[in-house]
Scaffold this motif. Structure first.
Motif, PDB file in Angstrom:
ATOM      1  N   ILE A   1       1.174  -0.824   0.371  1.00  0.00           N
ATOM      2  CA  ILE A   1       0.147   0.305  -0.161  1.00  0.00           C
ATOM      3  C   ILE A   1       1.182   1.333   0.174  1.00  0.00           C
ATOM      4  O   ILE A   1       0.247   2.515  -0.589  1.00  0.00           O
ATOM      5  N   PRO A   2       1.953   1.183   0.371  1.00  0.00           N
ATOM      6  CA  PRO A   2       2.749   2.457   0.867  1.00  0.00           C
ATOM      7  C   PRO A   2       3.260   2.908  -0.347  1.00  0.00           C
ATOM      8  O   PRO A   2       3.240   3.745  -1.029  1.00  0.00           O
ATOM      9  N   GLN A   3       3.763   2.002  -0.821  1.00  0.00           N
ATOM     10  CA  GLN A   3       3.867   2.010  -2.654  1.00  0.00           C
ATOM     11  C   GLN A   3       3.237   2.589  -3.117  1.00  0.00           C
ATOM     12  O   GLN A   3       3.067   3.359  -4.365  1.00  0.00           O
ATOM     13  N   PHE A   4       2.235   1.593  -3.722  1.00  0.00           N
ATOM     14  CA  PHE A   4       0.358   2.202  -3.963  1.00  0.00           C
ATOM     15  C   PHE A   4       0.884   3.717  -3.925  1.00  0.00           C
ATOM     16  O   PHE A   4       0.289   4.562  -4.702  1.00  0.00           O
ATOM     17  N   LEU A   5       0.910   4.426  -2.412  1.00  0.00           N
ATOM     18  CA  LEU A   5      -0.028   5.749  -2.050  1.00  0.00           C
ATOM     19  C   LEU A   5       1.439   6.708  -3.000  1.00  0.00           C
ATOM     20  O   LEU A   5       1.282   7.629  -3.800  1.00  0.00           O
ATOM     21  N   GLY A   6       2.945   5.284  -2.791  1.00  0.00           N
ATOM     22  CA  GLY A   6       3.603   6.874  -3.693  1.00  0.00           C
ATOM     23  C   GLY A   6       3.622   7.064  -5.238  1.00  0.00           C
ATOM     24  O   GLY A   6       4.368   8.072  -5.784  1.00  0.00           O
ATOM     25  N   TYR A   7       3.107   5.889  -5.881  1.00  0.00           N
ATOM     26  CA  TYR A   7       2.628   6.196  -7.828  1.00  0.00           C
ATOM     27  C   TYR A   7       1.838   7.438  -7.071  1.00  0.00           C
ATOM     28  O   TYR A   7       2.086   7.494  -8.419  1.00  0.00           O
ATOM     29  N   MET A   8       0.824   7.013  -6.527  1.00  0.00           N
ATOM     30  CA  MET A   8      -0.425   7.622  -7.001  1.00  0.00           C
ATOM     31  C   MET A   8      -0.098   9.583  -6.580  1.00  0.00           C
ATOM     32  O   MET A   8      -0.991  10.352  -7.175  1.00  0.00           O
ATOM     33  N   LYS A   9       0.675   9.745  -5.690  1.00  0.00           N
ATOM     34  CA  LYS A   9       0.997  11.095  -5.042  1.00  0.00           C
ATOM     35  C   LYS A   9       1.258  12.122  -6.241  1.00  0.00           C
ATOM     36  O   LYS A   9       0.570  13.195  -6.653  1.00  0.00           O
ATOM     37  N   PRO A  10       2.466  11.995  -7.074  1.00  0.00           N
ATOM     38  CA  PRO A  10       2.116  12.514  -8.046  1.00  0.00           C
ATOM     39  C   PRO A  10       2.029  12.432  -9.535  1.00  0.00           C
ATOM     40  O   PRO A  10       1.649  13.520  -9.789  1.00  0.00           O
ATOM     41  N   LEU A  11       0.483  11.950  -9.161  1.00  0.00           N
ATOM     42  CA  LEU A  11      -0.952  12.576 -10.398  1.00  0.00           C
ATOM     43  C   LEU A  11      -1.935  13.123  -9.425  1.00  0.00           C
ATOM     44  O   LEU A  11      -3.000  13.791 -10.243  1.00  0.00           O
ATOM     45  N   GLY A  12      -1.540  13.860  -8.181  1.00  0.00           N
ATOM     46  CA  GLY A  12      -2.446  14.167  -7.546  1.00  0.00           C
ATOM     47  C   GLY A  12      -3.428  13.312  -7.087  1.00  0.00           C
ATOM     48  O   GLY A  12      -4.324  13.757  -6.841  1.00  0.00           O
ATOM     49  N   ILE A  13      -3.342  12.275  -6.889  1.00  0.00           N
ATOM     50  CA  ILE A  13      -4.377  11.554  -6.253  1.00  0.00           C
ATOM     51  C   ILE A  13      -4.070  11.379  -4.518  1.00  0.00           C
ATOM     52  O   ILE A  13      -3.112  10.453  -4.018  1.00  0.00           O
ATOM     53  N   ARG A  14      -5.086  12.097  -4.015  1.00  0.00           N
ATOM     54  CA  ARG A  14      -4.170  12.273  -1.997  1.00  0.00           C
ATOM     55  C   ARG A  14      -5.255  10.711  -1.813  1.00  0.00           C
ATOM     56  O   ARG A  14      -6.595  10.528  -1.493  1.00  0.00           O
ATOM     57  N   LEU A  15      -4.743   9.792  -1.334  1.00  0.00           N
ATOM     58  CA  LEU A  15      -5.456   8.245  -0.724  1.00  0.00           C
ATOM     59  C   LEU A  15      -4.009   8.608   0.682  1.00  0.00           C
ATOM     60  O   LEU A  15      -3.121   8.346   0.622  1.00  0.00           O
ATOM     61  N   SER A  16      -5.208   7.544   1.560  1.00  0.00           N
ATOM     62  CA  SER A  16      -4.366   6.772   2.384  1.00  0.00           C
ATOM     63  C   SER A  16      -4.639   5.600   3.656  1.00  0.00           C
ATOM     64  O   SER A  16      -5.611   4.797   2.430  1.00  0.00           O
ATOM     65  N   ASP A  17      -4.189   4.930   4.441  1.00  0.00           N
ATOM     66  CA  ASP A  17      -4.857   4.236   4.651  1.00  0.00           C
ATOM     67  C   ASP A  17      -5.913   3.725   4.530  1.00  0.00           C
ATOM     68  O   ASP A  17      -6.219   2.295   4.612  1.00  0.00           O
ATOM     69  N   GLU A  18      -6.896   4.444   5.030  1.00  0.00           N
ATOM     70  CA  GLU A  18      -7.903   4.220   5.224  1.00  0.00           C
ATOM     71  C   GLU A  18      -9.322   3.672   3.711  1.00  0.00           C
ATOM     72  O   GLU A  18      -9.984   3.728   3.584  1.00  0.00           O
ATOM     73  N   ASN A  19      -8.344   4.094   2.621  1.00  0.00           N
ATOM     74  CA  ASN A  19      -9.132   4.109   1.438  1.00  0.00           C
ATOM     75  C   ASN A  19      -9.446   2.301   0.945  1.00  0.00           C
ATOM     76  O   ASN A  19      -9.670   2.085   0.273  1.00  0.00           O
ATOM     77  N   PHE A  20      -8.225   1.557   1.146  1.00  0.00           N
ATOM     78  CA  PHE A  20      -8.473   0.272   1.297  1.00  0.00           C
ATOM     79  C   PHE A  20      -8.765  -0.431   2.202  1.00  0.00           C
ATOM     80  O   PHE A  20      -7.472  -1.612   3.400  1.00  0.00           O
ATOM     81  N   PRO A  21      -9.470  -0.884   2.309  1.00  0.00           N
ATOM     82  CA  PRO A  21     -10.848  -1.628   3.950  1.00  0.00           C
ATOM     83  C   PRO A  21     -10.290  -3.378   3.254  1.00  0.00           C
ATOM     84  O   PRO A  21     -10.299  -3.858   4.023  1.00  0.00           O
ATOM     85  N   VAL A  22     -10.168  -3.856   1.854  1.00  0.00           N
ATOM     86  CA  VAL A  22      -9.421  -4.856   1.477  1.00  0.00           C
ATOM     87  C   VAL A  22      -9.024  -4.707   0.821  1.00  0.00           C
ATOM     88  O   VAL A  22      -8.721  -3.639  -0.128  1.00  0.00           O
ATOM     89  N   GLY A  23      -8.074  -6.079   0.761  1.00  0.00           N
ATOM     90  CA  GLY A  23      -6.871  -6.247  -0.158  1.00  0.00           C
ATOM     91  C   GLY A  23      -6.257  -7.584  -0.264  1.00  0.00           C
ATOM     92  O   GLY A  23      -6.630  -8.431   0.412  1.00  0.00           O
TER      93      GLY A  23
END
Length: 297
Positions: free
Chosen positions: A197-219
């Motif tokens: 998840i932290p790696q995914f959040l790192g990919y999303m940040k440069p795209l201007g997509i602000r997410l956190s761990d709370e956005n991932f209830p399942v996986g």
């Protein structure tokens, strides 16, 4: 009697199958102007228009569609001659391991396996569904399909094409939670994780997509399991268009402020490519298949 140059027919065939001059040029190892001249020469030889330009892509004319079937038969015959001359493909045997993500392994590679079965029936192919390029270095696999070019000097890499991906969700999820229309809207939605998840959040940040761990209830650590969770309505995930379009129960999110994401597709192997007939055959067939596959939105 007309006798068109085979190089011109080959240029037409590659352009028809890839949908663009640039992709066809990469497939054949030519410059785009050279390939364009070869296609134009074939049109002049036949006295017909083979392609119409639609924006950045090309569409076959009626004459082009008629010529395509004949050209494919010629291409198959030429491939057969090349294989007979360079390796006696029918007699090549042994095990070749191909590693790719589990999504590509399940949804993309079966098509090339059918080609390999026809051309080299004595080969054994094993698919290693994994994302770790070190599979090649440890010789746990012979050929890798990856979205990142490997930097290890002992590996040989060839770019196949640029692929596209978008965010997808099941219709059941969108009916329940609403359809996001912008990057900002995504922060109020659930996502399905398929890895770190932290790696995914790192990919999303440069795209201007602000997410956190709370956005991932399942996986899941499995991409296939994560995709199934998406199909069953648990959340959103970015997915290659070439894979997602095989699932009619999911829909792309057409975000107003975010175009489709682009990822390169690389084919990599170790230097045994130059000495092993079976690896050379599988690499070449796989390269031809992946270069010609429609993997863009």
């Amino acid at each position: 009697m007309l006798s068109p140059d085979w190089n011109h027919i080959r240029a037409f065939l590659a352009t028809a199958e890839t949908g663009s001059l640039s992709a066809a040029a990469r497939k054949l190892g030519l410059t785009q102007p050279t390939l364009s001249r070869q296609v134009a020469a074939l049109e002049a030889e036949l006295g017909v228009l083979l392609f119409e330009r639609l924006g950045r892509s090309l569409a076959l004319t009626e004459a082009g569609r008629e010529l395509l079937a004949h050209s494919r038969r010629m291409g198959e015959a030429a491939d057969g001659l090349a294989l007979a001359a360079t390796g006696q493909a029918q007699t090549i045997e042994g095990l070749v391991r191909i590693t790719a993500s589990d999504g590509i392994s399940a949804h993309i590679l079966p098509g090339v396996l059918e080609r390999l079965r026809q051309q080299a029936p004595r080969l054994r192919i094993e698919i290693v569904a994994a994302d770790d390029i070190r599979d090649l270095q440890r010789r746990e696999a012979d050929i890798a399909v990856r979205h990142v070019r490997p930097e290890q000097p002992e590996l040989i890499a060839r770019k196949m094409q640029d692929t596209t991906a978008r965010f997808y969700a099941a219709r059941s999820y969108l009916e329940r939670r609403g359809t996001p229309r912008s990057r900002a809207d995504l922060s109020a939605h659930d996502f399905v994780s398929f890895g770190d998840i932290p790696q995914f959040l790192g990919y999303m940040k440069p795209l201007g997509i602000r997410l956190s761990d709370e956005n991932f209830p399942v996986g899941s650590t499995s991409g296939l399991a994560a995709w199934e969770l998406v199909r069953q309505g648990f959340g959103i995930v970015p997915m290659l268009d070439a894979i997602a379009r095989k699932s009619p129960d999911v829909e792309p999110l057409d975000l107003d402020d975010l175009p489709p994401l682009e990822f390169p597709l690389w084919l990599a192997t170790h230097r045994e490519l130059h000495t092993s007939r079976r690896i050379r055959l599988v690499f070449d067939v796989l390269a031809d298949y992946l270069t010609g596959l429609k993997m863009r939105f």
